[in-house]
Write a protein that holds these residues in place. Structure first.
Motif, PDB file in Angstrom:
ATOM      1  N   ASP A 152       0.829  -1.208   0.000  1.00 40.21           N
ATOM      2  CA  ASP A 152       0.000   0.000   0.000  1.00 40.21           C
ATOM      3  C   ASP A 152       0.858   1.251   0.000  1.00 40.21           C
ATOM      4  OD1 ASP A 152      -2.292  -1.517   0.004  1.00 40.21           O
ATOM      5  OD2 ASP A 152      -2.609  -1.386   2.173  1.00 40.21           O
ATOM      6  N   ARG A 153       1.947   1.202   0.739  1.00 40.00           N
ATOM      7  CA  ARG A 153       2.860   2.343   0.809  1.00 40.00           C
ATOM      8  C   ARG A 153       3.466   2.649  -0.560  1.00 40.00           C
ATOM      9  NH1 ARG A 153       5.018   6.976   1.687  1.00 40.00           N
ATOM     10  NH2 ARG A 153       7.183   7.077   2.318  1.00 40.00           N
ATOM     11  N   VAL A 154       3.948   1.610  -1.234  1.00 41.18           N
ATOM     12  CA  VAL A 154       4.537   1.801  -2.562  1.00 41.18           C
ATOM     13  C   VAL A 154       3.471   2.284  -3.544  1.00 41.18           C
ATOM     14  CG1 VAL A 154       5.637   0.623  -4.505  1.00 41.18           C
ATOM     15  CG2 VAL A 154       6.385   0.148  -2.169  1.00 41.18           C
ATOM     16  N   ARG A 155       2.287   1.724  -3.457  1.00 43.87           N
ATOM     17  CA  ARG A 155       1.198   2.141  -4.344  1.00 43.87           C
ATOM     18  C   ARG A 155       0.892   3.627  -4.165  1.00 43.87           C
ATOM     19  NH1 ARG A 155      -4.453   2.572  -4.453  1.00 43.87           N
ATOM     20  NH2 ARG A 155      -5.424   1.792  -6.359  1.00 43.87           N
ATOM     21  N   GLY A 156       0.806   4.066  -2.910  1.00 43.73           N
ATOM     22  CA  GLY A 156       0.533   5.472  -2.650  1.00 43.73           C
ATOM     23  C   GLY A 156       1.626   6.391  -3.146  1.00 43.73           C
ATOM     24  N   ASP A 157       2.870   5.990  -2.927  1.00 46.02           N
ATOM     25  CA  ASP A 157       4.005   6.794  -3.393  1.00 46.02           C
ATOM     26  C   ASP A 157       4.014   6.904  -4.911  1.00 46.02           C
ATOM     27  OD1 ASP A 157       4.903   7.307  -0.873  1.00 46.02           O
ATOM     28  OD2 ASP A 157       6.590   5.925  -0.923  1.00 46.02           O
ATOM     29  N   PHE A 158       3.742   5.761  -5.575  1.00 48.66           N
ATOM     30  CA  PHE A 158       3.760   5.775  -7.034  1.00 48.66           C
ATOM     31  C   PHE A 158       2.643   6.656  -7.585  1.00 48.66           C
ATOM     32  CE2 PHE A 158       2.194   4.125 -11.084  1.00 48.66           C
ATOM     33  CZ  PHE A 158       3.328   4.268 -11.856  1.00 48.66           C
ATOM     34  N   ARG A 159       1.452   6.547  -7.027  1.00 49.98           N
ATOM     35  CA  ARG A 159       0.342   7.376  -7.486  1.00 49.98           C
ATOM     36  C   ARG A 159       0.678   8.863  -7.350  1.00 49.98           C
ATOM     37  NH1 ARG A 159      -5.148   7.142  -8.317  1.00 49.98           N
ATOM     38  NH2 ARG A 159      -5.236   4.926  -7.783  1.00 49.98           N
ATOM     39  N   ALA A 160       1.258   9.248  -6.200  1.00 50.18           N
ATOM     40  CA  ALA A 160       1.596  10.652  -5.971  1.00 50.18           C
ATOM     41  C   ALA A 160       2.657  11.132  -6.958  1.00 50.18           C
ATOM     42  CB  ALA A 160       2.076  10.847  -4.528  1.00 50.18           C
ATOM     43  N   ALA A 161       3.699  10.313  -7.164  1.00 53.43           N
ATOM     44  CA  ALA A 161       4.769  10.709  -8.080  1.00 53.43           C
ATOM     45  C   ALA A 161       4.284  10.762  -9.519  1.00 53.43           C
ATOM     46  CB  ALA A 161       5.948   9.741  -7.956  1.00 53.43           C
ATOM     47  N   ALA A 162       3.451   9.789  -9.915  1.00 54.05           N
ATOM     48  CA  ALA A 162       2.940   9.761 -11.279  1.00 54.05           C
ATOM     49  C   ALA A 162       2.008  10.936 -11.539  1.00 54.05           C
ATOM     50  CB  ALA A 162       2.221   8.437 -11.544  1.00 54.05           C
ATOM     51  N   THR A 163       1.140  11.236 -10.571  1.00 56.27           N
ATOM     52  CA  THR A 163       0.215  12.355 -10.717  1.00 56.27           C
ATOM     53  C   THR A 163       0.956  13.672 -10.842  1.00 56.27           C
ATOM     54  OG1 THR A 163      -1.465  11.155  -9.445  1.00 56.27           O
ATOM     55  CG2 THR A 163      -1.747  13.545  -9.645  1.00 56.27           C
ATOM     56  N   ALA A 164       2.088  13.774 -10.131  1.00 53.79           N
ATOM     57  CA  ALA A 164       2.887  15.004 -10.176  1.00 53.79           C
ATOM     58  C   ALA A 164       3.799  15.061 -11.390  1.00 53.79           C
ATOM     59  CB  ALA A 164       3.713  15.129  -8.900  1.00 53.79           C
ATOM     60  N   GLY A 165       3.747  14.046 -12.245  1.00 53.98           N
ATOM     61  CA  GLY A 165       4.586  14.039 -13.443  1.00 53.98           C
ATOM     62  C   GLY A 165       6.052  13.787 -13.161  1.00 53.98           C
ATOM     63  N   ARG A 166       6.358  13.087 -12.077  1.00 50.97           N
ATOM     64  CA  ARG A 166       7.752  12.872 -11.694  1.00 50.97           C
ATOM     65  C   ARG A 166       8.297  11.522 -12.129  1.00 50.97           C
ATOM     66  NH1 ARG A 166       8.709  13.936  -5.622  1.00 50.97           N
ATOM     67  NH2 ARG A 166      10.873  13.959  -6.388  1.00 50.97           N
ATOM     68  N   VAL A 167       7.473  10.692 -12.770  1.00 54.84           N
ATOM     69  CA  VAL A 167       7.942   9.420 -13.314  1.00 54.84           C
ATOM     70  C   VAL A 167       7.585   9.366 -14.791  1.00 54.84           C
ATOM     71  CG1 VAL A 167       7.755   8.182 -11.128  1.00 54.84           C
ATOM     72  CG2 VAL A 167       5.807   8.249 -12.673  1.00 54.84           C
ATOM     73  N   ASP A 168       8.331   8.588 -15.545  1.00 55.27           N
ATOM     74  CA  ASP A 168       8.114   8.540 -16.990  1.00 55.27           C
ATOM     75  C   ASP A 168       8.434   7.141 -17.508  1.00 55.27           C
ATOM     76  OD1 ASP A 168       7.883   8.904 -19.678  1.00 55.27           O
ATOM     77  OD2 ASP A 168       9.200  10.651 -19.792  1.00 55.27           O
TER      78      ASP A 168
END
Length: 269
Positions: free
Chosen positions: A153-169
Motif C-alpha cells: 500500500d505504501r509503494v502504491r501510494g508513493d507511485f500514485r503521488a509521483a505519477a500524478t505530479a509528473g515525476r515518473v516517466d
C-alpha cells in the motif's frame, strides 16, 4: 500545580517559566542530545508487536523519512510531518508506537517555547522478517503478511503521488534517466528454478546495497519493489496446508523507495 508537566499532542509542556528556564539550561548544557546505542545494520523481526507496528502505511512512511535523513541527523515530529505533508497531530500516536517497539528512538531533546521537543532517528538500517513467522503453525503469520500488505500500500501510494505530479516517466527508452520498467506475469516453473530466480534477484539487491547511495549530482531516487512467490497446489479437503520449504528464503523489509538511502520499508520476498 506549579512545575507540573502535561502531555500535549505527544510533547511535554513545561508550565512553569522558572522550571522551563532551568530545563532549557540543563538541555543546553547536555547538548540536547543523547547518542544512544549504535544503529543496527539489520533488525530481525519475529514478534507480533513489531509486526503490528509495521502493518500501517503511515508508520512505514515515518520510517522512510527517518531512514532517508539518517545521514543528516534526527528529525522532530514537525519535520516528519512536513516531509509527509501530513498534520503533525496525526503522527504522534504512530511515532509513539514505533518508539515503543524500538523501531525508532529519541535521539535528542530541546526546549522550544516551553515545550520539550523530541528528535527521532531510526534504530536500524534495514528490517528482515524471520522465516519461521511464515510457517503454517506460526501465531504471527497473519501479522507478517499484514506488514507486507502495508508495504504494498505504501509503494502504491508513493507511485500514485509521483505519477500524478509528473515525476515518473515510462515512455523513455533505455537512455532516459527516469525510465521505468513494469512487468506483471505468471509462469509455471520447477521449484528449483523459482529458487534460482529468487537468488538472481537477491544478487541485484545485494549489489545495490553494497554500492550504497550515489553522490553524483544527477543521481535520482529509484524505487524497486519486488514480489515473487510460488503458489502451491490446492490442499485436498481436510488436509493441512503444505509446509514452507526449509530452503525458501525469508521475505525482507528494507529501506524502501523514494529516499536517498533507498526509502522506507519495502518488501523483498
Amino acid at each position: 500545580m506549579p512545575g507540573a508537566s502535561a502531555i500535549c499532542e505527544g510533547e511535554a509542556v513545561v508550565e512553569n517559566a522558572e522550571n522551563a528556564e532551568n530545563l532549557e539550561n540543563a538541555l543546553n548544557a547536555a547538548g540536547g542530545h543523547d547518542a544512544g546505542p549504535a544503529v543496527l545494520k539489520e533488525r530481525r523481526v519475529e514478534d507480533a508487536a513489531t509486526l503490528k507496528a509495521l502493518a500501517d502505511p503511515l508508520r512505514l512512511a515515518i520510517l522512510d523519512v527517518l531512514m532517508a535523513a539518517a545521514g543528516t541527523g534526527p528529525l522532530t515530529a514537525k519535520e516528519i510531518a512536513a516531509a509527509l505533508d501530513e498534520p503533525q497531530t496525526k503522527l504522534y500516536r504512530h511515532i509513539k508506537q514505533l518508539e515503543k517497539v524500538g523501531l525508532i528512538r529519541v535521539a535528542g531533546t530541546r526546549l522550544v517555547s516551553g515545550i520539550v521537543e523530541s528528535r527521532y532517528s531510526p534504530a536500524q538500517e534495514s528490517l528482515r522478517l524471520a522465516p519461521e513467522i511464515f510457517s503454517p503453525d506460526s501465531p504471527t503469520r497473519v501479522d507478517a503478511y499484514d506488514a507486507m500488505l502495508a508495504a504494498m500500500d505504501r509503494v502504491r501510494g508513493d507511485f500514485r503521488a509521483a505519477a500524478t505530479a509528473g515525476r515518473v516517466d515510462f515512455s523513455r527508452d533505455d537512455s532516459g534517466a527516469l525510465s521505468g520498467l513494469f512487468s506483471h506475469f505468471s509462469y509455471r516453473v520447477a521449484p528449483e528454478r523459482l529458487l534460482r530466480l529468487r537468488g538472481q534477484l537477491a544478487a541485484v539487491f545485494d549489489e545495490l546495497h553494497a554500492e550504497g547511495n550515489s553522490t553524483a549530482e544527477d543521481a535520482v531516487d529509484v524505487t524497486l519493489f519486488t514480489l515473487l512467490y510460488g503458489v502451491g497446489p490446492v490442499p485436498a479437503a481436510g488436509a493441512a496446508p503444505a509446509p514452507t520449504p526449509a530452503s525458501a528464503p525469508a521475505p525482507t523489509l528494507t529501506p524502501a523507495a523514494g529516499s536517498r538511502n533507498g526509502g522506507g520499508p519495502g518488501t523483498e520476498s
